[in-house]
Each structure stands twice: as C-alpha cells, then as structure tokens.
Design a protein around this motif. Structure first.
Motif, PDB file in Angstrom:
ATOM      1  N   LEU A 120       0.820  -1.045  -0.056  1.00  0.00           N
ATOM      2  CA  LEU A 120      -0.038   0.046   0.088  1.00  0.00           C
ATOM      3  C   LEU A 120       0.881   1.207   0.046  1.00  0.00           C
ATOM      4  O   LEU A 120       0.581   2.260  -0.620  1.00  0.00           O
ATOM      5  CB  LEU A 120      -0.958   0.063   1.191  1.00  0.00           C
ATOM      6  CG  LEU A 120      -1.845  -0.789   1.184  1.00  0.00           C
ATOM      7  CD1 LEU A 120      -2.635  -1.191   2.575  1.00  0.00           C
ATOM      8  CD2 LEU A 120      -3.089  -0.708   0.142  1.00  0.00           C
ATOM      9  N   ARG A 121       1.818   1.262   0.790  1.00  0.00           N
ATOM     10  CA  ARG A 121       2.772   2.387   0.938  1.00  0.00           C
ATOM     11  C   ARG A 121       3.546   2.844  -0.276  1.00  0.00           C
ATOM     12  O   ARG A 121       3.774   3.838  -0.838  1.00  0.00           O
ATOM     13  CB  ARG A 121       3.786   2.444   2.078  1.00  0.00           C
ATOM     14  CG  ARG A 121       3.076   2.580   3.559  1.00  0.00           C
ATOM     15  CD  ARG A 121       4.111   2.788   4.428  1.00  0.00           C
ATOM     16  NE  ARG A 121       5.005   1.471   4.784  1.00  0.00           N
ATOM     17  CZ  ARG A 121       4.660   0.642   5.704  1.00  0.00           C
ATOM     18  NH1 ARG A 121       3.426   0.644   6.328  1.00  0.00           N
ATOM     19  NH2 ARG A 121       5.336  -0.752   5.764  1.00  0.00           N
ATOM     20  N   ARG A 122       3.863   1.504  -1.136  1.00  0.00           N
ATOM     21  CA  ARG A 122       4.598   1.704  -2.162  1.00  0.00           C
ATOM     22  C   ARG A 122       3.695   2.493  -3.382  1.00  0.00           C
ATOM     23  O   ARG A 122       4.000   2.897  -4.103  1.00  0.00           O
ATOM     24  CB  ARG A 122       5.260   0.397  -2.731  1.00  0.00           C
ATOM     25  CG  ARG A 122       6.453   0.317  -1.753  1.00  0.00           C
ATOM     26  CD  ARG A 122       7.176  -1.173  -2.334  1.00  0.00           C
ATOM     27  NE  ARG A 122       8.268  -1.543  -1.394  1.00  0.00           N
ATOM     28  CZ  ARG A 122       8.992  -2.589  -1.341  1.00  0.00           C
ATOM     29  NH1 ARG A 122       8.393  -3.648  -1.745  1.00  0.00           N
ATOM     30  NH2 ARG A 122       9.960  -2.449  -0.491  1.00  0.00           N
ATOM     31  N   GLY A 123       2.387   1.970  -3.340  1.00  0.00           N
ATOM     32  CA  GLY A 123       1.377   2.528  -4.099  1.00  0.00           C
ATOM     33  C   GLY A 123       0.911   3.894  -3.634  1.00  0.00           C
ATOM     34  O   GLY A 123       0.164   4.502  -4.506  1.00  0.00           O
ATOM     35  N   GLY A 124       1.654   4.560  -2.886  1.00  0.00           N
ATOM     36  CA  GLY A 124       1.107   5.958  -2.419  1.00  0.00           C
ATOM     37  C   GLY A 124      -0.077   6.148  -1.479  1.00  0.00           C
ATOM     38  O   GLY A 124      -0.344   7.066  -1.190  1.00  0.00           O
ATOM     39  N   ALA A 125      -0.522   4.795  -1.131  1.00  0.00           N
ATOM     40  CA  ALA A 125      -1.615   4.976   0.122  1.00  0.00           C
ATOM     41  C   ALA A 125      -0.914   5.090   1.261  1.00  0.00           C
ATOM     42  O   ALA A 125       0.180   4.842   1.694  1.00  0.00           O
ATOM     43  CB  ALA A 125      -2.300   3.539  -0.008  1.00  0.00           C
ATOM     44  N   GLN A 126      -1.969   5.731   2.286  1.00  0.00           N
ATOM     45  CA  GLN A 126      -1.347   5.931   3.813  1.00  0.00           C
ATOM     46  C   GLN A 126      -2.568   5.502   4.700  1.00  0.00           C
ATOM     47  O   GLN A 126      -3.818   5.755   4.165  1.00  0.00           O
ATOM     48  CB  GLN A 126      -1.082   7.509   3.920  1.00  0.00           C
ATOM     49  CG  GLN A 126      -2.074   8.392   3.602  1.00  0.00           C
ATOM     50  CD  GLN A 126      -1.291   9.749   3.839  1.00  0.00           C
ATOM     51  OE1 GLN A 126      -0.384  10.013   4.558  1.00  0.00           O
ATOM     52  NE2 GLN A 126      -2.346  10.523   3.598  1.00  0.00           N
ATOM     53  N   LEU A 127      -2.428   5.170   5.772  1.00  0.00           N
ATOM     54  CA  LEU A 127      -3.314   4.860   6.666  1.00  0.00           C
ATOM     55  C   LEU A 127      -4.058   6.150   7.250  1.00  0.00           C
ATOM     56  O   LEU A 127      -3.097   7.048   7.625  1.00  0.00           O
ATOM     57  CB  LEU A 127      -2.795   4.023   7.860  1.00  0.00           C
ATOM     58  CG  LEU A 127      -3.895   3.633   9.036  1.00  0.00           C
ATOM     59  CD1 LEU A 127      -4.949   2.527   8.288  1.00  0.00           C
ATOM     60  CD2 LEU A 127      -3.156   2.781   9.961  1.00  0.00           C
ATOM     61  N   VAL A 128      -5.211   6.191   7.156  1.00  0.00           N
ATOM     62  CA  VAL A 128      -5.932   7.318   7.630  1.00  0.00           C
ATOM     63  C   VAL A 128      -7.028   7.446   8.908  1.00  0.00           C
ATOM     64  O   VAL A 128      -7.326   8.327   9.537  1.00  0.00           O
ATOM     65  CB  VAL A 128      -6.850   8.238   6.441  1.00  0.00           C
ATOM     66  CG1 VAL A 128      -5.589   8.654   5.506  1.00  0.00           C
ATOM     67  CG2 VAL A 128      -7.724   7.544   5.641  1.00  0.00           C
ATOM     68  N   ALA A 129      -6.995   5.979   9.092  1.00  0.00           N
ATOM     69  CA  ALA A 129      -7.737   5.920  10.510  1.00  0.00           C
ATOM     70  C   ALA A 129      -7.686   4.307  10.759  1.00  0.00           C
ATOM     71  O   ALA A 129      -7.497   3.649   9.739  1.00  0.00           O
ATOM     72  CB  ALA A 129      -9.418   6.003   9.906  1.00  0.00           C
ATOM     73  N   SER A 130      -7.812   4.357  12.094  1.00  0.00           N
ATOM     74  CA  SER A 130      -7.756   2.644  12.342  1.00  0.00           C
ATOM     75  C   SER A 130      -8.450   2.653  13.820  1.00  0.00           C
ATOM     76  O   SER A 130      -8.785   3.678  14.215  1.00  0.00           O
ATOM     77  CB  SER A 130      -6.219   2.450  12.826  1.00  0.00           C
ATOM     78  OG  SER A 130      -6.261   1.330  13.325  1.00  0.00           O
ATOM     79  N   GLY A 131      -8.899   1.530  14.017  1.00  0.00           N
ATOM     80  CA  GLY A 131      -9.554   1.482  15.508  1.00  0.00           C
ATOM     81  C   GLY A 131      -9.847  -0.153  15.797  1.00  0.00           C
ATOM     82  O   GLY A 131      -9.585  -0.980  14.964  1.00  0.00           O
TER      83      GLY A 131
END
Length: 149
Positions: A120-131
C-alpha cells in the motif's frame, strides 16, 4: 531505523491490560504471546508493567519481579524495550487503571500485515484511520440486535 527499513514495517499497535487487584498477573498468557512471536505474527517492541497504588501513584514493575508461575521464560519480554513507551505513556495508561490494580502496556508490530502495508505504501496509500472494537462492544451490539428482534 532508516527509511528503507521503515518501508518494510507492519502496522504498530498497542494495548493496555488491567489485572485485578486481588489477582496480579500470573504469566498464563505469556506462552500465547510467545507463540505469536515465534510464528512471525507479531514482534514485541515494548512490554511495560505498572502498578497503580491505592493512593493513585504509579510504580513500574520489572517482569522478573512479578513472581510469575509455571516456569515462564520471560527473557524475550524482559528485553522488549524499543523506547516507544515513555513516561507520559505510562502515566496515561496508569490513569485508566483502577487503584490497587496492575497493568501491562504492550506495543507490537503486526508482522503478518507487513507485506500488505508495504504494498500500500509503495502505491502511495497511507493509513488515515484505524480502530478496534472491544469484545464488550460486540457483545452489547449483538444483545441489542437480539432485543430488537
């Protein structure tokens, strides 16, 4: 840790567990935690034990001083100290403990999710929420559904 090493890291979580005042930790869960480590599911980064005295003050507890039963090998856990847990984290965790109880703060990397997170990171994604939904919340929701039907 350099940037390339960070690219390969899985999600890092923490949890705080409270042990009742009349039953301090006995070490019965540590073999299961050890299995998670040995099977490459998680990596323990920090494991800190604390006791909240009846006057509200906090005292750190070394894992060796817990008097764990059953011959539990605590070497892995005694050495788990990445420095991610600082004094303010301990105080924040201690604030939610009931007086007279002890607690454990566990910080761990989810190794099982590292390849997914890396992709995901290599594809430019980032975690924006977690729970996380506590078991008590799930049980309450299911009870509510049963009451409505």
């Amino acid at each position: 840790m350099n940037d390339n090493e960070f690219d390969e890291v899985g999600p890092i979580d923490y949890l705080v567990v409270e042990f009742p005042a009349d039953r301090p930790p006995d070490g019965s869960a540590l073999p299961m935690l050890r299995d998670l480590v040995d099977n490459g599911i998680i990596r323990v980064l920090d494991l800190v034990f604390v006791r909240k005295n009846t006057d509200g003050s906090l005292a750190g507890i070394a894992i060796d001083d817990l008097g764990l039963e059953g011959g539990v090998d605590v070497t892995l856990f005694a050495e788990a100290s990445s420095g991610l847990v600082n004094r303010s984290d301990v105080e924040e965790a201690g604030a939610i403990l009931e007086p007279g109880c002890s607690g454990a703060i566990l910080v761990y990397e989810n190794l099982w999710a590292a390849p997914f997170a890396t992709a995901l990171r290599r594809g430019g994604a980032q975690l924006v929420a977690s729970g996380r939904i506590p078991l008590q919340g799930i049980m309450a929701a299911l009870d509510s559904l049963d009451a409505d039907s």
